[in-house]
Write a protein that holds these residues in place. Structure first.
Motif, short mmCIF file in Angstrom:
data_model
loop_
_atom_site.label_atom_id
_atom_site.label_comp_id
_atom_site.label_asym_id
_atom_site.label_seq_id
_atom_site.Cartn_x
_atom_site.Cartn_y
_atom_site.Cartn_z
N UNK A 203 -2.06 83.48 47.32
CA UNK A 203 -1.47 83.63 46.76
C UNK A 203 -2.39 83.28 45.22
N UNK A 204 -1.97 84.26 43.86
CA UNK A 204 -2.81 83.96 42.89
C UNK A 204 -2.17 84.38 41.32
N UNK A 205 -2.54 84.07 40.38
CA UNK A 205 -2.23 84.90 38.86
C UNK A 205 -3.29 85.51 38.11
N UNK A 206 -2.08 87.13 37.60
CA UNK A 206 -3.40 87.68 36.91
C UNK A 206 -3.06 87.65 35.57
N UNK A 207 -4.16 87.25 34.50
CA UNK A 207 -4.00 87.20 33.64
C UNK A 207 -5.26 88.28 32.53
N UNK A 208 -4.67 88.17 31.35
CA UNK A 208 -5.70 89.19 30.39
C UNK A 208 -6.59 87.60 29.44
N UNK A 209 -7.84 87.68 29.87
CA UNK A 209 -8.08 85.91 29.60
C UNK A 209 -7.84 86.41 28.01
N UNK A 210 -8.72 86.87 27.03
CA UNK A 210 -8.55 87.29 25.87
C UNK A 210 -7.16 87.20 25.02
N UNK A 211 -6.13 87.35 26.04
CA UNK A 211 -4.76 87.23 25.40
C UNK A 211 -4.65 85.51 25.60
N UNK A 212 -5.34 84.56 26.51
CA UNK A 212 -5.06 83.59 27.10
C UNK A 212 -5.36 82.67 26.26
N UNK A 213 -4.63 81.71 25.59
CA UNK A 213 -5.10 80.99 24.14
C UNK A 213 -5.18 79.73 23.90
#
Length: 737
Positions: A203-213
């Motif tokens: 399992x893992x996590x999904x993220x929008x990198x530009x939004x994750x500050x």
């Protein structure tokens, strides 16, 4: 009125035959389940984009004869793609009666002679010459890799025409002339196996990198935030971190927000660089280091704002700092590392850096002088000489971001992740971008890529991207695809291929027509996917295909047979009666998730935000009452299903519903399960609303909670809601073992 709109009549049988011969489908199933056909105008426009004129029956007849003769004119296909461990044959077209020998020159320099097998194909007269076909066996023991196929043809008589693509070896005295023909040979994995480190599933996590500050970001998430997030999630037991495409955007403002509309898919947006992590910063003098700090001060407060991200302001500040760091120079060893990187990336990097320097000087491509529109022109060469230092700068940016991504992947693996970073590959590029300028032959002109109407986008979608020309790909041994995948996988353990059906077919929309007036153009999926699998095998990576939407069952079966995971989204997985699919009925070879970036986060979806937003933006084609009723029924059925499995009690809180949905997905047999970071923190706003451009701040929403308060990477380890969701997923995974 566009000329194509004057002729929406059904196509003639001869036009359909010609279209099919060139890989253009003349029938398809729409999302209502009805058989549909492109108009004659659409077919003619798409054929024109493939270089085929079909404006009259005479032209159609001539084009049909041409396409039938084409394979016989060349001794070898320019590229042959086969599978390792499987015996196959390769045809060689030669003057009838000629003698043929064939061999394979392997990557390591070894040579394998090929055995000829019987081929009873009837000879054919082409251009006044009678030609035959010989077939040779490609053994099952050929190693995976890129090799060279060589055929030597000794004509039966000296007046025979040489095959296209051939060159003659000087004949010895008394010997007949021998013609040598070469072709690229790719031996690809028959099946891409999952890495042993993953075990049975992960399992893992999904993220929008530009939004994750974080508090140290410069207004957007970057490689340092990626490293910290991966380390934290690895410690939580995650196997991967799926991020948005990091493909490069414009080097000057305005920068396109969408990560799915890049100027190139091969190289990375330097917006993701963390300037102070560059080793040379430690050697800056006090005043120069102050310049870097002052640039950071310009944007640091935006990290605490939940307002849409301003990429242009971020890039302005970062670029000021990066210019200072670049100008300070490098030590001898660091400079040699930079030079080695440039040599390894080759002409592709140099052309991208040149394009970036030209955009910096002249603005967007459409405003350039006509003399600079052709990348190989003498005018461009002169500009490259004058812009040498700027080309160095843009190449240096790629080296720096490559180094920082390498650190992120190393940290992800060190924290215990079995796959690490999972990169995302967009389906195409900007029509005015670096790839389209550097290599225009690789793209079909006069058409763009999109999707026909579906349930969530009832007017169809036009992604404004030029499609690859399938004929060019075959002629060049799929070099654009090969180089792109190889570069993207440099520092990743998995690759998500957006709209993976694009390796099979793409919806081409002629200029001036609506997205509902396109046609599907087929690609050689055996070759396209084979190339992707070969590069993934070499990188030790897993491949996930985003196969949502209108995808024929046979295509999903084919992908599974090659070891490519599919994509399952809980809200889209339904039985024939419309009820949610039972967990045990999900695919095993899939990445299964509760939601996707094209829907609101789960909290927003449960509140019908996907309906409200489309109504506000005028995207609905059905009455709002009907859409709301359908959404309520969908939600009620899902809630009933959760209770059926004992995952939900009476009067549950929003958090409890979100966790129950994720437990439900974990109960599927899917090899990979993904958890959206936005679901972990309670975000309600969608990252993207398909079918919109400026109407909604797509791809600019920073990570926040349900109250609209910004959530930073620094605070994630102490975020109670995220911790609870990750614990629920871990516990459910453990109970499934």
């Amino acid at each position: 009125m566009n000329e194509f709109n004057d002729d929406l009549l059904p196509a003639s049988e001869s036009l359909k035959q010609l279209a099919e011969a060139h890989g253009v489908s003349t029938e398809y199933w729409d999302y209502h389940g009805n058989l549909a056909s492109p108009s004659s105008a659409t077919l003619r426009a798409v054929l024109a984009a493939l270089g085929v004129s079909a404006h009259s029956e005479e032209e159609i007849g001539r084009a049909l004869r041409e396409v039938e003769d084409a394979p016989w004119r060349q001794a070898l296909a320019p590229t042959v793609v086969t599978r390792g461990g499987v015996e196959s044959t390769v045809p060689v077209y030669v003057p009838d009666g000629a003698k043929v020998r064939a061999r394979v020159e392997l990557e390591n320099g070894d040579v394998r002679e090929l055995t000829q097998t019987e081929d009873w194909t009837v000879p054919r007269e082409v251009d006044g010459v009678k030609r035959g076909r010989a077939s040779f066996i490609l053994g099952a023991d050929l190693p995976l890799g890129w090799h060279r196929l060589i055929a030597e043809v000794s004509p039966g008589s000296t007046d025979q025409t040489a095959p296209q693509g051939a060159h003659a070896a000087p004949p010895a005295d008394g010997e007949a002339e021998t013609i040598t023909v070469t072709s690229a040979l790719a031996v690809t994995p028959n099946h891409l196996d999952l890495p042993e480190s993953l075990g049975d599933r992960g399992w893992g996590v999904m993220a929008q990198l530009y939004s994750t500050r974080s508090r140290g970001s410069w207004g957007t998430g970057d490689t340092d935030d990626l490293t910290e997030l991966a380390a934290f999630l690895g410690d939580q037991g995650a196997d991967f971190l799926l991020i948005n495409p990091l493909h490069a955007a414009e080097p000057v403002a305005p920068m396109t927000p969408s990560p799915y509309l890049p100027v190139t898919r091969r190289f990375v947006n330097p917006l993701y660089i963390r300037p102070e992590n560059i080793p040379e910063v430690a050697r800056l003098s006090g005043p120069k280091r102050s310049l870097v700090q002052w640039a950071f001060e310009e944007v640091k407060d935006s990290d605490l704002s939940a307002e849409p991200i301003d990429r242009d302001a971020v890039w302005k500040a970062k670029r000021e700092a990066l210019e200072v760091i670049f100008a300070a120079g490098r030590s001898y060893s660091r400079q040699r590392d930079f030079e080695r990187f440039r040599a390894e990336q080759g002409e592709g990097l140099e052309r991208f850096a040149l394009w970036s320097a030209l955009v910096e000087k002249h603005g967007p491509l459409q405003t350039w002088p006509a003399t600079l529109r052709e990348a190989d022109s003498a005018y461009v060469a002169n500009e490259a000489h004058q812009l040498a230092e700027r080309i160095d700068f843009f190449a240096w940016l790629q080296w720096i971001v490559d180094e920082q991504l390498a650190r992120a992947q190393a940290e992800a693996l060190a924290s215990g992740m079995s796959l690490g970073i999972m990169d995302d590959l967009a389906v195409g590029v900007h029509s005015q971008g670096a790839d389209a300028w550097s290599n225009p032959e690789a793209f079909a002109s006069g058409v763009t890529v999109g999707a026909p109407p579906d349930m969530y986008n009832q007017q169809g979608q036009n992604w404004s991207q030029p499609p690859w020309n399938p004929q060019y790909l075959a002629r060049t041994a799929y070099a654009p695809l090969r180089d792109m995948v190889r570069t993207v996988l440099r520092h990743a353990g998995a690759l998500r291929v957006d709209h993976v059906i694009g390796l099979f077919r793409l919806w081409w929309i002629p200029e001036g027509m609506g997205a509902d007036h396109g046609a599907y153009v087929r690609y050689d999926h055996e070759a396209m996917l084979g190339v992707v699998l070969l590069e993934a095998h070499r990188a030790g990576a897993v491949v996930i295909g985003e196969d949502l939407g209108t995808v024929e069952p046979w295509a999903r079966d084919y992908l599974a047979s090659r070891g490519v995971l599919g994509t399952s989204v809980l809200w889209f997985e339904k039985q024939h009666d419309g009820w949610p699919l039972q967990p045990q009925d999900y695919r095993r070879l899939a990445l299964s998730t509760v939601n996707t970036h094209d829907l609101p986060p789960t909290a927003g979806y449960l509140a019908d935000e996907h309906v409200d937003l489309r109504e506000r933006l005028g995207l609905l084609t059905e009455p709002i009452e009907q859409v709301r009723t359908e959404a309520r029924i969908e939600r009620d059925r899902m809630t009933a299903r959760l209770r059926e499995h004992g995952l939900l009690g009476d009067a549950p809180t929003e958090r409890q519903v979100v966790e129950a949905l994720h437990r439900y997905v974990v109960r599927t047999p899917s090899v990979l399960v993904g958890v959206a970071l936005v679901d972990g923190v309670g975000e309600r706003r969608a990252q993207n609303q398909p079918g919109t451009d400026q109407e909604y701040p797509n791809w600019r929403i920073p990570l926040a909670d349900g109250a609209g308060e910004v959530v930073l990477v620094d605070d994630l380890p102490e975020n109670a809601r995220l911790g609870s969701l990750l614990s629920a997923v871990r516990d459910e995974m453990a109970s499934r073992d």
